[in-house]
Design a protein around this motif. Structure first.
Motif, PDB file in Angstrom:
ATOM      1  N   GLN A 264       0.836  -1.197   0.000  1.00  0.00           N
ATOM      2  CA  GLN A 264       0.000   0.000   0.000  1.00  0.00           C
ATOM      3  C   GLN A 264       0.874   1.251   0.000  1.00  0.00           C
ATOM      4  N   THR A 265       0.702   2.108  -1.011  1.00  0.00           N
ATOM      5  CA  THR A 265       1.386   3.394  -1.052  1.00  0.00           C
ATOM      6  C   THR A 265       0.407   4.493  -0.638  1.00  0.00           C
ATOM      7  N   ASP A 266       0.884   5.724  -0.620  1.00  0.00           N
ATOM      8  CA  ASP A 266       0.046   6.835  -0.176  1.00  0.00           C
ATOM      9  C   ASP A 266      -0.451   7.705  -1.333  1.00  0.00           C
ATOM     10  N   GLY A 267      -0.483   7.149  -2.523  1.00  0.00           N
ATOM     11  CA  GLY A 267      -0.979   7.891  -3.680  1.00  0.00           C
ATOM     12  C   GLY A 267      -1.345   6.940  -4.803  1.00  0.00           C
ATOM     13  N   GLU A 268      -1.957   7.475  -5.830  1.00  0.00           N
ATOM     14  CA  GLU A 268      -2.350   6.654  -6.970  1.00  0.00           C
ATOM     15  C   GLU A 268      -1.124   6.032  -7.633  1.00  0.00           C
ATOM     16  N   VAL A 269      -1.276   4.808  -8.122  1.00  0.00           N
ATOM     17  CA  VAL A 269      -0.210   4.124  -8.854  1.00  0.00           C
ATOM     18  C   VAL A 269      -0.647   4.032 -10.310  1.00  0.00           C
ATOM     19  N   LYS A 270       0.026   4.812 -11.169  1.00  0.00           N
ATOM     20  CA  LYS A 270      -0.346   4.865 -12.577  1.00  0.00           C
ATOM     21  C   LYS A 270       0.777   4.407 -13.506  1.00  0.00           C
ATOM     22  N   MET A 271       2.000   4.301 -12.996  1.00  0.00           N
ATOM     23  CA  MET A 271       3.130   3.937 -13.848  1.00  0.00           C
ATOM     24  C   MET A 271       3.284   2.430 -13.952  1.00  0.00           C
ATOM     25  N   GLN A 272       3.830   1.982 -15.078  1.00  0.00           N
ATOM     26  CA  GLN A 272       4.126   0.568 -15.262  1.00  0.00           C
ATOM     27  C   GLN A 272       5.348   0.194 -14.426  1.00  0.00           C
ATOM     28  N   PRO A 273       5.238  -0.824 -13.567  1.00  0.00           N
ATOM     29  CA  PRO A 273       6.406  -1.255 -12.785  1.00  0.00           C
ATOM     30  C   PRO A 273       7.531  -1.730 -13.697  1.00  0.00           C
ATOM     31  N   VAL A 274       8.741  -1.653 -13.193  1.00  0.00           N
ATOM     32  CA  VAL A 274       9.926  -2.058 -13.939  1.00  0.00           C
ATOM     33  C   VAL A 274      10.644  -3.143 -13.150  1.00  0.00           C
ATOM     34  N   VAL A 275      11.046  -4.212 -13.836  1.00  0.00           N
ATOM     35  CA  VAL A 275      11.686  -5.333 -13.157  1.00  0.00           C
ATOM     36  C   VAL A 275      13.204  -5.174 -13.189  1.00  0.00           C
ATOM     37  N   ASP A 276      13.825  -5.510 -12.074  1.00  0.00           N
ATOM     38  CA  ASP A 276      15.280  -5.576 -11.933  1.00  0.00           C
ATOM     39  C   ASP A 276      15.594  -7.003 -11.500  1.00  0.00           C
ATOM     40  N   SER A 277      15.683  -7.902 -12.491  1.00  0.00           N
ATOM     41  CA  SER A 277      15.808  -9.336 -12.188  1.00  0.00           C
ATOM     42  C   SER A 277      17.134  -9.677 -11.528  1.00  0.00           C
ATOM     43  N   ALA A 278      18.159  -8.856 -11.733  1.00  0.00           N
ATOM     44  CA  ALA A 278      19.458  -9.126 -11.111  1.00  0.00           C
ATOM     45  C   ALA A 278      19.381  -9.010  -9.590  1.00  0.00           C
ATOM     46  N   ARG A 279      18.429  -8.216  -9.086  1.00  0.00           N
ATOM     47  CA  ARG A 279      18.299  -7.999  -7.648  1.00  0.00           C
ATOM     48  C   ARG A 279      16.959  -8.484  -7.108  1.00  0.00           C
TER      49      ARG A 279
END
Length: 519
Positions: A254-269
């Motif tokens: 849960q964040t404190d604002g709207e989530v509108k961006m596409q998440p980005v994966v960092d598979s190395a971490r």
């Protein structure tokens, strides 16, 4: 600057900045979710087909090559949201996942199933990969790999578009589709303003599973590096991790604002990077199911960050115009530098993997390339506001494609920032372009590429881009190849793979189109 927070969507801000009578725009109030980061590990449990007609009298568009008129009728110019309809049904704790291969209203026919089965045979089904808007390609294999390594080239020698199927999502589909090949199945993940989030068979258009989220979905989905979960956010500020195979909810943040961006994966971490309108960027460890890092970025985050694996840096931009570079070399991470761009940034950032430069598109029409030290490499200007991210494709390695609300698609040299060509479609463009990296006009002509752009007025355009090494002065030939009108506005960025186009529309549906080919 206050307008950035009064008008929470690109179109509202656009009206406030550049449209006359902007005082008539009625902004909606920002949500005020509860404070604090909440990580939950609990597990919760056919209308008539649209007849696809290719308009024979379509507006062909105008191409502009290096500022000069070229190739006969090719010409052009170069110069200086409303919210989706809400579903009346409110979210209930009893709304749980559905994993029974819902028989929703598709437009699939026996003919389309045959065409779909032939299309999927172009892919290596033993591989695992995903591809999202702006040609963002991800795979699970070591070493450099491109979409052409898992899909054979598809030849195209006929001109036209046809619709294969469409899927209703009960409200406007502004999110962009995510195409994933996993365990021999090709699936599309997409949500809408109705709170629905679907997994759809990429060939037939049948729905594999569907879930109802707690808020509207404008966020495009992402896949975790191990291809076990699909990640998506919503207007209620929550980020969901669902089991890719059946839609079961694994955990949430849960964040404190709207989530509108596409998440980005960092598979190395083993990290999913996701920003929120609460001004923070979150590093979510999908193995340990926890938030391992949270950093303030100075404004609401709408566009996706870009990860530079070579320099171990992630770049993120926000609506205040601040670009932040974060070092990933140590587990604690740290901010390396900030850059004040001077205008809001709603678009996703793009990386030139050859130079390591990051390309930023500003709402005032300025395009800036920064190196890994935060120094400006080049600047360019288009003729209108930019709300969509730049497209960088291995099929056009020297180019970066920038769409603008002035109705033009611009191509700049990604190294120097010189204008290579522009193409005018006659209507504003708010979605990113996409280059089909496996479709060519003839198998022997590898220089021919096809790109898809969609206008806010509902037109889907396919462009044919030829790079002719023999032409010393011009070197590019750009022409309209096909166009089709959909029955609603388009703010969703398309995918185009092997001649098949997937795009959301404000007619409340996801559409699958196909470039006409000889079977």
């Amino acid at each position: 600057m206050r307008l950035l927070y009064i008008f929470p969507t690109p179109s509202k801000l656009l009206h406030a900045l550049v449209v006359e009578h902007s005082s008539s725009v009625s902004p909606i109030d920002e949500p005020h979710p509860k404070k604090g980061l909440n990580v939950s590990a609990s597990i919760q449990g056919s209308s008539d087909p649209f007849v696809a007609n290719v308009d024979d009298s379509f507006y062909e568009g105008k191409a502009h090559i290096n500022g000069k008129r070229a190739h006969g009728h090719i010409a052009g110019r170069y110069g200086n949201e409303t919210d989706g309809r809400l579903n009346k049904n409110t979210f209930s704790p009893n709304d749980r996942y559905q994993a029974n291969n819902l028989c929703m209203d598709t437009c699939s026919t026996d003919k389309n199933n045959v065409m779909g089965s032939q299309w999927i045979l172009n892919f290596c089904l033993q591989k695992k990969w995903s591809i999202g808007r702006c040609n963002r390609f991800m795979h699970v294999y070591e070493g450099k790999m491109q979409i052409g390594d898992v899909c054979s080239y598809v030849s195209c020698n006929k001109r036209g578009l046809q619709e294969l199927w469409s899927i209703p999502l009960d409200s406007c589909v502004d999110a962009s589709p995510l195409l994933v090949l996993n365990n021999g199945m090709l699936n599309i993940f997409i949500g809408s303003h109705s709170h629905l989030f679907l997994c759809i068979d990429g060939c037939s258009g049948s729905v594999r599973w569907s879930v109802k989220l707690e808020g509207r979905v404008e966020c495009s989905a992402a896949i975790t590096g191990d291809f076990s979960e699909v990640v998506v956010g919503c207007y209620k500020g929550k980020i969901y991790f669902h089991d890719i195979s059946n839609g079961k909810l694994s955990w949430t943040v849960q964040t404190d604002g709207e989530v509108k961006m596409q998440p980005v994966v960092d598979s190395a971490r083993n990290i999913i990077w996701c920003g929120s309108y609460d001004h923070h960027l979150y590093a979510l460890n999908y193995k340990d199911r926890c938030c391992s890092y949270k950093v303030s970025c100075g404004g609401s985050i709408y566009g996706s960050p870009a990860v530079d694996m070579a320099h171990n840096i992630i770049y993120v931009a926000c609506t205040s115009g601040l670009v932040t570079a974060i070092s990933l070399e140590v587990s604690s991470f740290r901010i390396v530098w900030h850059y004040e761009a001077g205008a809001p940034i709603f678009s996703s950032l793009a990386i030139d993997h050859q130079s390591g430069n990051v390309v930023c598109c500003l709402v005032n029409g300025l395009v800036i390339a920064l190196n890994s030290h935060g120094t400006v490499v080049w600047k360019a200007t288009v003729g209108g506001p930019i709300f969509a991210g730049a497209c960088v494709s291995s099929a056009l390695p020297s180019q970066v494609l920038i769409p603008s609300r002035d109705g033009c698609l611009y191509s700049f040299d990604i190294t120097s920032g010189d204008l290579l060509w522009s193409y005018e479609v006659g209507a504003p463009i708010t979605a990113s372009a996409f280059v089909d990296e496996v479709l060519s006009s003839l198998p022997s002509v590898s220089s021919d590429r096809f790109a898809c752009i969609c206008t806010s007025s509902g037109k889907v355009h396919v462009l044919k881009i030829t790079v002719d090494a023999k032409q010393e002065k011009v070197g590019y030939f750009v022409q309209g190849f096909a166009v089709m009108g959909l029955p609603g506005d388009i703010f969703s960025s398309p995918l185009m793979v092997g001649g098949r186009i997937f795009v959301g529309c404000r007619d409340d549906r996801l559409h699958c189109l196909s470039v006409t080919t000889q079977l």
